[in-house]
Design a protein around this motif. Sequence first.
Motif, PDB file in Angstrom:
ATOM      1  N   VAL A  27       0.835  -1.202   0.000  1.00 56.83           N
ATOM      2  CA  VAL A  27       0.000   0.000   0.000  1.00 56.83           C
ATOM      3  C   VAL A  27       0.868   1.250   0.000  1.00 56.83           C
ATOM      4  O   VAL A  27       0.626   2.202  -0.748  1.00 56.83           O
ATOM      5  N   LEU A  28       1.915   1.255   0.823  1.00 56.96           N
ATOM      6  CA  LEU A  28       2.803   2.418   0.898  1.00 56.96           C
ATOM      7  C   LEU A  28       3.503   2.665  -0.431  1.00 56.96           C
ATOM      8  O   LEU A  28       3.592   3.808  -0.897  1.00 56.96           O
ATOM      9  N   ALA A  29       3.988   1.604  -1.066  1.00 60.14           N
ATOM     10  CA  ALA A  29       4.704   1.756  -2.335  1.00 60.14           C
ATOM     11  C   ALA A  29       3.811   2.349  -3.413  1.00 60.14           C
ATOM     12  O   ALA A  29       4.211   3.285  -4.124  1.00 60.14           O
ATOM     13  N   VAL A  30       2.594   1.832  -3.535  1.00 63.57           N
ATOM     14  CA  VAL A  30       1.682   2.342  -4.561  1.00 63.57           C
ATOM     15  C   VAL A  30       1.263   3.779  -4.250  1.00 63.57           C
ATOM     16  O   VAL A  30       1.182   4.633  -5.146  1.00 63.57           O
ATOM     17  N   ALA A  31       1.025   4.082  -2.974  1.00 62.20           N
ATOM     18  CA  ALA A  31       0.641   5.441  -2.590  1.00 62.20           C
ATOM     19  C   ALA A  31       1.747   6.433  -2.931  1.00 62.20           C
ATOM     20  O   ALA A  31       1.476   7.548  -3.408  1.00 62.20           O
ATOM     21  N   VAL A  32       3.000   6.051  -2.706  1.00 62.57           N
ATOM     22  CA  VAL A  32       4.122   6.933  -3.031  1.00 62.57           C
ATOM     23  C   VAL A  32       4.200   7.172  -4.537  1.00 62.57           C
ATOM     24  O   VAL A  32       4.430   8.305  -4.992  1.00 62.57           O
ATOM     25  N   PHE A  37       3.807  11.031  -9.002  1.00 61.23           N
ATOM     26  CA  PHE A  37       3.382  11.311 -10.369  1.00 61.23           C
ATOM     27  C   PHE A  37       2.249  12.339 -10.416  1.00 61.23           C
ATOM     28  O   PHE A  37       2.236  13.210 -11.298  1.00 61.23           O
ATOM     29  N   SER A  38       1.301  12.251  -9.492  1.00 60.30           N
ATOM     30  CA  SER A  38       0.188  13.204  -9.508  1.00 60.30           C
ATOM     31  C   SER A  38       0.658  14.612  -9.183  1.00 60.30           C
ATOM     32  O   SER A  38       0.183  15.590  -9.783  1.00 60.30           O
ATOM     33  N   LEU A  39       1.611  14.762  -8.263  1.00 59.69           N
ATOM     34  CA  LEU A  39       2.148  16.083  -7.963  1.00 59.69           C
ATOM     35  C   LEU A  39       2.927  16.642  -9.149  1.00 59.69           C
ATOM     36  O   LEU A  39       2.814  17.837  -9.471  1.00 59.69           O
ATOM     37  N   SER A  66      -4.863  10.527 -17.733  1.00 60.67           N
ATOM     38  CA  SER A  66      -3.944   9.612 -18.424  1.00 60.67           C
ATOM     39  C   SER A  66      -3.119   8.809 -17.431  1.00 60.67           C
ATOM     40  O   SER A  66      -2.879   7.609 -17.637  1.00 60.67           O
ATOM     41  N   LEU A  67      -2.691   9.455 -16.352  1.00 58.27           N
ATOM     42  CA  LEU A  67      -1.944   8.736 -15.315  1.00 58.27           C
ATOM     43  C   LEU A  67      -2.765   7.593 -14.746  1.00 58.27           C
ATOM     44  O   LEU A  67      -2.279   6.463 -14.608  1.00 58.27           O
ATOM     45  N   VAL A  68      -4.018   7.873 -14.440  1.00 66.09           N
ATOM     46  CA  VAL A  68      -4.889   6.861 -13.842  1.00 66.09           C
ATOM     47  C   VAL A  68      -5.160   5.726 -14.821  1.00 66.09           C
ATOM     48  O   VAL A  68      -5.097   4.545 -14.457  1.00 66.09           O
ATOM     49  N   PHE A 126      -3.546  10.388  -3.866  1.00 67.61           N
ATOM     50  CA  PHE A 126      -4.091  11.638  -4.388  1.00 67.61           C
ATOM     51  C   PHE A 126      -4.361  12.678  -3.307  1.00 67.61           C
ATOM     52  O   PHE A 126      -4.872  13.762  -3.601  1.00 67.61           O
ATOM     53  N   ALA A 127      -4.038  12.360  -2.048  1.00 70.28           N
ATOM     54  CA  ALA A 127      -4.378  13.254  -0.939  1.00 70.28           C
ATOM     55  C   ALA A 127      -3.615  14.567  -1.008  1.00 70.28           C
ATOM     56  O   ALA A 127      -4.194  15.649  -0.757  1.00 70.28           O
ATOM     57  N   LEU A 128      -2.316  14.536  -1.330  1.00 71.36           N
ATOM     58  CA  LEU A 128      -1.537  15.766  -1.366  1.00 71.36           C
ATOM     59  C   LEU A 128      -2.004  16.699  -2.480  1.00 71.36           C
ATOM     60  O   LEU A 128      -1.980  17.928  -2.324  1.00 71.36           O
ATOM     61  N   VAL A 129      -2.420  16.129  -3.601  1.00 71.53           N
ATOM     62  CA  VAL A 129      -2.960  16.959  -4.675  1.00 71.53           C
ATOM     63  C   VAL A 129      -4.255  17.634  -4.218  1.00 71.53           C
ATOM     64  O   VAL A 129      -4.512  18.800  -4.536  1.00 71.53           O
TER      65      VAL A 129
END
Length: 275
Positions: A27-32, A37-39, A66-68, A126-129
Amino acid sequence: MNVSLQWRQVQAVAAKEFRDRLRNRWVLAVAVVFTVFSLLITYFGAAAQGQIGPRSIELTIASLVSLVIYLIPLIALLLGFDAIVGERERGSLDLLLALPITRLELLLGKYLGLAGALTLSTVSGFALVALLLYQRFSWAGLYHYAGFVLSSVLLGLAFLSLAVLLSVLARDRTRASGLAIALWFALVLVFDLLLLGLLVATGGQVGGDSVAYLLLLNPADIFRILNVFSLDDVQRLYGLASILPPALSQVGWLSSAMLAWIVAPLALASWRFRP
């Protein structure tokens, strides 16, 4: 009482599957990955126009689509392709089914545990975005973004359902992984090219609106319609308003189609599930 006992079995399997993903830091790896990339896309997506940072909520979402579409289906397929066939290869599937648990309960438990891990990693990524957009556009800017994140989760759940179905049908992990990658290529890369080739080859004379409805056969395209073709700013910028028939602009119908992509593969997997 019996229904409650069955649900506890599902919860037990789901909790174990979810804890396993947390323990190995999946979970941590995918979240990072999603966060980085989203930022980058949010900050530098408009760099070609000489601007740093988000210009508008809708254009930011269009950039993130496109990222998603490329990442979430691939991650979901890689997450779930060995959910059942992996247990079969390790010899633990017969042991699990020897316990007081049915095949449906095991399948649902596996799926829900994986779905929880995928959802947590997606939302966290996506939380930081969301924080950045809130600072720039206040609460009004988060309305469309929340819908985008929700549809991203649903896209992941749809491909996770397909991954579980492949895991049920495949004879071994090698074939399951190959089928998962092939399915990603087919739905994310090839499907739209085939439809575009059909339109170009026939000069637009074959299919008409029916070709547009074929987009519903691909959950990635349903996601794209929800998040690109439904945005007014993007429609005006790229002239998309006249491409799709009016029925495909209804959020309710598109959401129902996405839910069908979640439920139908799971139902088929339950029907075909054999030890």
